[in-house]
Design an enzyme around this catalytic site. Sequence first.
Site, PDB file in Angstrom:
ATOM      1  N   ARG A 185     -46.448  29.756  14.532  1.00 54.18           N
ATOM      2  CA  ARG A 185     -46.376  28.696  15.547  1.00 54.18           C
ATOM      3  C   ARG A 185     -45.650  29.256  16.758  1.00 54.18           C
ATOM      4  NH1 ARG A 185     -41.626  25.941  15.863  1.00 54.18           N
ATOM      5  NH2 ARG A 185     -41.069  25.620  13.692  1.00 54.18           N
ATOM      6  N   HIS A 236     -41.556  23.158  17.079  1.00 55.49           N
ATOM      7  CA  HIS A 236     -42.101  22.393  15.960  1.00 55.49           C
ATOM      8  C   HIS A 236     -42.787  21.125  16.475  1.00 55.49           C
ATOM      9  CE1 HIS A 236     -42.483  20.156  12.278  1.00 55.49           C
ATOM     10  NE2 HIS A 236     -41.756  19.197  12.814  1.00 55.49           N
ATOM     11  N   TYR A 245     -32.947  28.587  16.812  1.00 56.60           N
ATOM     12  CA  TYR A 245     -32.985  29.196  15.484  1.00 56.60           C
ATOM     13  C   TYR A 245     -33.841  30.452  15.370  1.00 56.60           C
ATOM     14  CZ  TYR A 245     -37.155  26.129  15.336  1.00 56.60           C
ATOM     15  OH  TYR A 245     -38.337  25.499  15.612  1.00 56.60           O
TER      16      TYR A 245
HETATM   17  C1  LIG Z   1     -40.994  14.019   3.220  1.00 62.55           C
HETATM   18  C2  LIG Z   1     -40.628  14.515   4.565  1.00 62.55           C
HETATM   19  N1  LIG Z   1     -39.449  15.133   4.745  1.00 62.55           N
HETATM   20  C3  LIG Z   1     -39.068  15.563   5.968  1.00 62.55           C
HETATM   21  C4  LIG Z   1     -39.876  15.394   7.046  1.00 62.55           C
HETATM   22  C5  LIG Z   1     -39.437  15.875   8.440  1.00 62.55           C
HETATM   23  N2  LIG Z   1     -40.236  17.029   8.828  1.00 62.55           N
HETATM   24  C6  LIG Z   1     -41.323  16.895   9.600  1.00 62.55           C
HETATM   25  S1  LIG Z   1     -42.146  18.332   9.790  1.00 62.55           S
HETATM   26  C7  LIG Z   1     -41.035  19.175   8.835  1.00 62.55           C
HETATM   27  C8  LIG Z   1     -41.254  20.634   8.574  1.00 62.55           C
HETATM   28  C9  LIG Z   1     -42.600  20.888   7.994  1.00 62.55           C
HETATM   29  O1  LIG Z   1     -42.799  22.257   7.804  1.00 62.55           O
HETATM   30  P1  LIG Z   1     -44.172  22.836   7.271  1.00 62.55           P
HETATM   31  O2  LIG Z   1     -44.574  22.170   6.027  1.00 62.55           O
HETATM   32  O3  LIG Z   1     -44.033  24.311   7.239  1.00 62.55           O
HETATM   33  O4  LIG Z   1     -45.239  22.413   8.380  1.00 62.55           O
HETATM   34  P2  LIG Z   1     -45.302  22.817   9.909  1.00 62.55           P
HETATM   35  O5  LIG Z   1     -44.614  21.729  10.673  1.00 62.55           O
HETATM   36  O6  LIG Z   1     -44.656  24.127  10.059  1.00 62.55           O
HETATM   37  O7  LIG Z   1     -46.747  22.837  10.251  1.00 62.55           O
HETATM   38  C10 LIG Z   1     -40.028  18.329   8.393  1.00 62.55           C
HETATM   39  C11 LIG Z   1     -38.891  18.735   7.579  1.00 62.55           C
HETATM   40  C12 LIG Z   1     -41.107  14.743   6.833  1.00 62.55           C
HETATM   41  N3  LIG Z   1     -41.970  14.525   7.829  1.00 62.55           N
HETATM   42  N4  LIG Z   1     -41.446  14.327   5.597  1.00 62.55           N
END
Ligand SMILES: Cc1ncc(C[n+]2csc(CCOP(=O)(O)OP(=O)(O)O)c2C)c(N)n1
Lengths: 327, 327, 69, 367, 367
Positions: E259, E263, E272
């Site tokens: 990415r 985020h 970070y």
């Molecule tokens: C159950 C849950 N916990 C926490 C969050 C907050 N949150 C949103 S995106 C994220 C990180 C997701 O990382 P990843 O699975 O690698 O997907 P990416 O965003 O990198 O595509 C978090 C912790 C959430 N949406 N749902």
Amino acid sequence: MSDTQNLTLVQAVRDGLKGELERDEDVVVFGEDVGKNGGVFRATQGLYDEFGEERVFDTPLAESGIVGTAIGMAAYGMKPVPEMQFSGFAYPAFDQIVSHAARLRTRSRSRFSVPMTLRMPYGGGIRAPEHHSESKEAFYTHEAGLKVVVPSTPRDTKGLLAASIRDPDPVVFMEPKLIYRAFREEVPDETYTVELGEAKTRREGSDVSVFTWGAMTRPSLEAAENLDGDIDVEVVDLRTLSPMDWDSIVESFKKTGRAVVVHEAPKTGGLGAEIAATIQEEALGYQKAPVTRVTGFDTPFPLYALEDYYMPEAARIEDGIREAVEF
Amino acid sequence: MSDTQNLTLVQAVRDGLKGELERDEDVVVFGEDVGKNGGVFRATQGLYDEFGEERVFDTPLAESGIVGTAIGMAAYGMKPVPEMQFSGFAYPAFDQIVSHAARLRTRSRSRFSVPMTLRMPYGGGIRAPEHHSESKEAFYTHEAGLKVVVPSTPRDTKGLLAASIRDPDPVVFMEPKLIYRAFREEVPDETYTVELGEAKTRREGSDVSVFTWGAMTRPSLEAAENLDGDIDVEVVDLRTLSPMDWDSIVESFKKTGRAVVVHEAPKTGGLGAEIAATIQEEALGYQKAPVTRVTGFDTPFPLYALEDYYMPEAARIEDGIREAVEF
Amino acid sequence: AEESESGTAAKGGRVFASPSARRLARELDVDIAAVEGSGPGGRVSDADVRAHAEGDEDEGVESAVTSAT
Amino acid sequence: MSVLDTDPREQVQVLAEDGSVVEGATVPDLSEEEFVEMYRTMKLARHFDQRAVSLQRQGRMGTYPPLSGQEAAQVGSAMALDDQDWLVPSYREHAASYVHGLTLEGTLRYWMGDERGNKLDDLNIFPVAVPIASQVPHAAGLGMAANYNDTDEVFMCYFGDGATSEGDFHEGLNFGGVFDTPTVFFCNNNQWAISVPREKQTASETIAQKAIAYGMDGVQVDGMDPLAVYKVASAAVERARNGEEDKLRPTLIEAVQYRYGAHTTADDPSVYRQDDEVEEWKAKDPIPRMETFLRDRGILDDERVADITESVEDEVAAAIETAEGFTRPTTDSMFEHVYADMPERLREQKAYLDRLRSDHGDEELLE
Amino acid sequence: MSVLDTDPREQVQVLAEDGSVVEGATVPDLSEEEFVEMYRTMKLARHFDQRAVSLQRQGRMGTYPPLSGQEAAQVGSAMALDDQDWLVPSYREHAASYVHGLTLEGTLRYWMGDERGNKLDDLNIFPVAVPIASQVPHAAGLGMAANYNDTDEVFMCYFGDGATSEGDFHEGLNFGGVFDTPTVFFCNNNQWAISVPREKQTASETIAQKAIAYGMDGVQVDGMDPLAVYKVASAAVERARNGEEDKLRPTLIEAVQYRYGAHTTADDPSVYRQDDEVEEWKAKDPIPRMETFLRDRGILDDERVADITESVEDEVAAAIETAEGFTRPTTDSMFEHVYADMPERLREQKAYLDRLRSDHGDEELLE
Ligand SMILES: Cc1ncc(C[n+]2csc(CCOP(=O)(O)OP(=O)(O)O)c2C)c(N)n1
Ligand SMILES: Cc1ncc(C[n+]2csc(CCOP(=O)(O)OP(=O)(O)O)c2C)c(N)n1
Ligand SMILES: [Mg+2]
Ligand SMILES: [Mg+2]
Ligand SMILES: [Mg+2]
């Protein structure tokens, strides 16, 4: 050197965590993005640098794992302070919270306890995506063994957080993210506690009692001010939702005979119901009007185009107060 | 050939499932041990043999997986009827229930819906191990988008279950396992529905209204009988807890002016609170006494040596009725 | 006696009154069913009960009030 | 090479089904007393189990989960622990808990419906965990606490084959891997999760290979061979305690075994499985296997076996007597352990229950 | 041998970073138009992303999760689907959804705070899933429904590297394995879960190898190589649809990518991670890679590239205009979609809100 700092609520969270981390080696702070990133709301900013990654660390993305490991740590004798990134993402951990954190003491006849403080920002109004605006404190207040705390000012935040961390039992500490940065207050540098289980009268009044907490405290006070001269409104900030300060509630109600409960959560089964039920149980003879509930609707929290319609604001609270008074 | 069969409540569950499996190919029944074993309470006995393992099947031991896959099936157009083995083991699925089952309709503006019926035995009194005696209907009634149904007789069970399965929205169907085999009733062989959202007056009376549901209906009726001649007690079995039949509740209350709510769940934040709050909202002018709550205690459900002290029984309900009447 | 009294009250038709008015009526030994309500839909308020009690030369009033304080 | 490096699709064995030592296997280095202790404890567990089931049948105890067939896995693994180590059980580890210090009467007390059976004072044993797999993250968290406090305790966490399907299994093992916790994740794969057979639980060929998902080693062991279990568990405990180059501390052990009886006394296995399957597994029974091994080595003879049998029966009988002599818990105790300080509303509820009891008497309330 | 049988610790690649074809790799059998479509869609996605971020910055849209850097994984995988197939996204699959039929204005509408963006009428696309990994069991369940109904639809389920730590990932894949569902579990491993790097997410060397725990194949692919992604995804779709001897239908694909941006627009990645890490990954950018490949084959030249650039800009501009022209959802809509039939209490609440609006006016309520 000053004795106080002018802090926002989220800065007070940070300051409270810092104070407890300094005070007690058994305190550790962890969760998703609380380390180097300092939390998505910056509630743990700088703590990773100051205390190192043994004390302040990121975990895998797994809420049940976070709470479950916190329970293990707490039973071992530590004072874990895990974070759920948003209260809407605490549900995957619901089993660990209600089946274990809440019950380990009772199940082991107090051999083990869970002195964990589970922080979670809650509530709407910040134009966030789906599931980011929950306020379901009623899920936790229905589970015996948990304490539930919701601060509404920076000064209280630091003191209630310290009291929660030092408390021998599990505390769900719900932070009103709508007002994380809404205003500042002088907050003592030193650590202190604000006792759990004590409501705080934010405004005295004789005509009607408004019972509220967290982010709804400000619009409630605003409504009270708007009605000033016309209706004399008392506003009680409950602060600890479990165990509730029933004495203060009933006492205020006996004085006014009328009450409004204001919360963001959906009406049906929200804490407003428990408050109304208890009032009529304990003080029916003083009751001049129905306890009015000014709350969120019985719908899922909407996406942001409609969220301001969902949330109670001063105008709606004023209407509720008038309804109680004009009954 | 007879038109009815004399069935227990759990047999009526089975009969209801059978009827819907026959009626609609989209109905499938699954969960832990519901297949060959016929369910740990025998609620699905024989269905695996009769309908085959495409329609009635065991799943891996994973509640979130069970509900999550049910949501996928339901969104696809099927009518899944998953089982949670005990309501105390539904918490690992809590996120799927409240974040998805309850909200898929609203989130997709009704493009998708979740016509799932999530069966779960609930309640105490069967000398079961820890976590097997939960009754936390209030967790589900606080979540908009869910319906919550609790039958109290075999005949209603079959009709309410059919109505739930045919309902276009997700239903949490909580079965009072304490009375799974407590008594029999003539249940029609053919399928039929008992409409959701309608309370049933089990006993008419004019002095006081008892509102209850599920396993507490019987001791409530028993208490009413015991008081017969002295106090004229109306007993209303709410049957559907969400959406609640407020009209019937308020109407009964306006008649009697006194009410007792009886439930097994802990008092604080239980549905008794919502009922009391609504009564005083809608009928305060008729209220002659506080709505009395006869409920479980605000403690985790105890192991069986103490469980009979935990659960309301006729004597306690009688006391509650007297309290309401003698106020 | 207390018991049968409220038992009768319970059966004595529908009175529309706030609970505080009902309590006041009990304290003032006023039969709430006899009070004319001035509120919406004939609802009986605290003031209605007081007015009724004052109009009524019942002897018990004073002692009831004293014992309540 | 450590025994933990065995391919997770193979199975570690020391004793063959006939009690002889498998060719090429090394017998763990235990003293004669320890071997006998292992044997005696398995016998004790078997006898206790039979008595417990019959107590339940007689209405003298509530629902009880039997362990017969699973003695080797429990005794072999728990004997690999030091006193300082912790045992994090599910609900079936009566024998493992006994090895780690829990009295039989303590176990009975719990299943007789009294929370004091879960108090476990002075024992490094976590309370029984009924919600499946929920104890797995606890064990990881205990390990994180031990790491933080720089102790060298090890945490042996038990769960079943069914438990591996739960999210908490996954999250717990993943935390174990990420935080390199001194945890042994010990799966009692007894082939059944109530009525659901192992093959329907997961499409994975073995449970041991699930370790790969967490970067740790997974090893499968004959769970009805107490020496093999001891050997593998000891290696895992050692690695958890002291670490090993290029290896994570935690291990996933899959102990392949069989539950002879019902899932619990509320279950009827004849509905879902065939008797001949049970008989097949009984051929692997750990107790005669161990007995043969000990007789072959001249450690046991008829007389010693008879002595052991008798002492085991005495011990179980005494435990039952003690357990049945315990007083009923007080109703106050229900309120006393919810919070450290009882909130006012709870005090009121306690007083209300006292009032109910004095008004109505216990018989009426308990009817 | 299927490309899906590649060792999960290796990485499938077709285009080298410089856009040349890797030695020994077979280029997937797509028409020139399809290759160009692939290229154009990636460019469109990149441009859309930049415009969306700036809309948010200008206050014209709420929080938005950008996808730049992840175009190849999304476009390559979604192009492997037939129309009848389903896409089960997380919240970042704007490009994949576009390929499968969702308009750009549909995507914008959702992020502009209007649930109608999630209505997805007539599209085989599931609503956005914000609770991490919660969509994984849905995808398994959709596959179970398709099996039951004997269709040959395939379900492509997307999630991130962070999502693999959640219990729902585990339970969903396990159900997929046990019920042999026609699901492709597609992990967009973009190295970060907000601020948490992949190495802290799990001690597993790769995400692909987690497939072993479910009895299915796992394969790692260069997620910034659209041809490799297409190839692997097509193979997985084919296996899901038609089965293959001795293989389960579902596959776990780990698409290794990066990415570039934040985020979400609420995130500041400079806190970070280092800029040079971003630069390193930009060397693998899928768009120039694909462009080189197409120029080398004589399919693209400067003029066509300019045309495409212009058409992409026009399409995005038009979509934004359309989205900004949508009416605000009505307050009634908040109540209308909770249940099929609105319960009385909800009708009362709706009427109450109407009353509030007419008493106070929208400005006061929305202040
Ligand atoms: C159950 C849950 N916990 C926490 C969050 C907050 N949150 C949103 S995106 C994220 C990180 C997701 O990382 P990843 O699975 O690698 O997907 P990416 O965003 O990198 O595509 C978090 C912790 C959430 N949406 N749902
Ligand atoms: C979360 C949860 N779901 C369901 C149950 C009901 N239940 C009790 S034991 C059991 C089967 C467990 O199987 P396994 O993990 O193999 O352990 P075993 O009993 O065979 O030792 C089930 C489904 C439970 N206790 N907890
Ligand atoms: Mg098992
Ligand atoms: Mg989970
Ligand atoms: Mg990621």
